[in-house]
Design a protein around this motif. Structure first.
Motif, PDB file in Angstrom:
ATOM      1  N   UNK A   1      -4.673  -4.785  -4.852  1.00 25.88           N
ATOM      2  CA  UNK A   1      -5.413  -4.294  -6.007  1.00 25.88           C
ATOM      3  C   UNK A   1      -4.773  -4.799  -7.298  1.00 25.88           C
ATOM      4  N   UNK A   2      -5.621  -4.961  -8.321  1.00 24.38           N
ATOM      5  CA  UNK A   2      -5.128  -5.399  -9.631  1.00 24.38           C
ATOM      6  C   UNK A   2      -5.123  -4.213 -10.587  1.00 24.38           C
TER       7      UNK A   2
ATOM      8  N   UNK B   1      -0.412   7.726  -8.249  1.00 19.85           N
ATOM      9  CA  UNK B   1      -1.685   7.129  -7.850  1.00 19.85           C
ATOM     10  C   UNK B   1      -1.520   6.448  -6.491  1.00 19.85           C
ATOM     11  N   UNK B   2      -2.509   6.621  -5.621  1.00 20.07           N
ATOM     12  CA  UNK B   2      -2.529   5.889  -4.358  1.00 20.07           C
ATOM     13  C   UNK B   2      -3.163   4.522  -4.566  1.00 20.07           C
ATOM     14  N   UNK B   3      -2.447   3.459  -4.196  1.00 20.34           N
ATOM     15  CA  UNK B   3      -2.926   2.098  -4.415  1.00 20.34           C
ATOM     16  C   UNK B   3      -2.827   1.293  -3.125  1.00 20.34           C
TER      17      UNK B   3
ATOM     18  N   UNK C   1       6.213   2.217  -9.956  1.00 20.93           N
ATOM     19  CA  UNK C   1       7.297   2.397  -9.003  1.00 20.93           C
ATOM     20  C   UNK C   1       6.739   2.955  -7.702  1.00 20.93           C
ATOM     21  N   UNK C   2       7.021   2.276  -6.585  1.00 25.41           N
ATOM     22  CA  UNK C   2       6.549   2.721  -5.278  1.00 25.41           C
ATOM     23  C   UNK C   2       7.348   3.951  -4.830  1.00 25.41           C
ATOM     24  N   UNK C   3       6.647   5.082  -4.660  1.00 22.13           N
ATOM     25  CA  UNK C   3       7.284   6.313  -4.237  1.00 22.13           C
ATOM     26  C   UNK C   3       7.347   6.402  -2.710  1.00 22.13           C
TER      27      UNK C   3
ATOM     28  N   UNK D   1       0.840  -1.193   0.000  1.00 21.39           N
ATOM     29  CA  UNK D   1       0.000   0.000   0.000  1.00 21.39           C
ATOM     30  C   UNK D   1       0.880   1.251   0.000  1.00 21.39           C
ATOM     31  N   UNK D   2       0.545   2.200  -0.864  1.00 24.46           N
ATOM     32  CA  UNK D   2       1.328   3.426  -0.900  1.00 24.46           C
ATOM     33  C   UNK D   2       1.054   4.245  -2.143  1.00 24.46           C
TER      34      UNK D   2
END
Length: 221
Positions: free
Chosen positions: A184-185, A178-180, A215-217, A128-129
């Protein structure tokens, strides 16, 4: 660890020697800081590992692992979750559009994005992030071309290109932060004026594949 050139007064009694020895052993076994060349490693009051340079400035080298339901013996993966999915072979897109079927991965680290599949129409968010999410989809031709990046079927980014001159191999490149949520797919849905083909951009040799890059920020617990 560095020593000292200052003279040290030897203990006068056995009891004083014992106390001095105990203090030295405790400082070696439980140091509050360690000198490594021009750096001093220490722990902050919050429990983070901090590196401080002799010329000034400090950086957090590792953050304290999260508490709660986490396994206390688990080892956290410091690699940022990153994915690069590709589509090299041509894929026919019907008049109603279709999800891109990815046939390769250029990068897959920090999580099991593809669940070990070699061909897939979506990837699974590992953590999550906040993510940078982008797509580069190469269309063989047609007058208007549209790309939508979706999370659980809901569009989160998109783009459209008008191509009235029917120039071959036009690219539609949507992208945004984007916050994910973990689990989630994410997929990419493409549609054009009429049936067409996507895949590696044949304007180049060899062709450059269509791609989905994530890419996870910043991770959120």
């Amino acid at each position: 660890m560095s020593g000292t050139a200052e003279p040290v007064t030897p203990p006068a009694t056995d009891a004083e020697w014992a106390r001095d020895t105990t203090r030295r052993l405790e400082s070696l076994e439980n140091p509050t800081s360690v000198r490594v060349g021009p750096w001093v490693l220490s722990a902050s009051t919050e429990g983070h590992l901090v590196g401080s340079h002799v010329e000034g400035g400090s950086v957090i080298l590792a953050r304290k692992p999260g508490a709660g339901e986490n396994d206390p013996d688990a080892i956290e993966d410091p690699i940022a979750a990153t994915l690069g999915a590709t589509r090299t072979a041509e894929q026919n897109i019907g008049t109603s559009g279709a999800a891109v079927i990815w046939d390769g991965t250029a990068v897959e680290v920090g999580g099991d994005w593809t669940r070990g599949q070699t061909m897939f129409d979506s990837v699974v968010v590992p953590k999550t992030g906040a993510y940078w999410v982008s797509a580069n989809i190469h269309f063989k031709t047609r007058q208007w071309l549209s790309v939508s990046i979706r999370a659980d079927g809901v569009p989160v980014a998109g783009g459209r290109v008008d191509n009235p001159d029917l120039i071959p191999w036009v690219t539609v490149p949507p992208g945004k932060v984007v916050g994910l949520v973990a689990g989630q797919r994410v997929d990419v849905f493409v549609i054009a004026e009429t049936s067409t083909v996507i895949g590696a951009n044949a304007f180049f040799s060899p062709g450059v594949p269509s791609s989905l890059d994530m890419f996870l920020i910043a991770e959120r617990g």
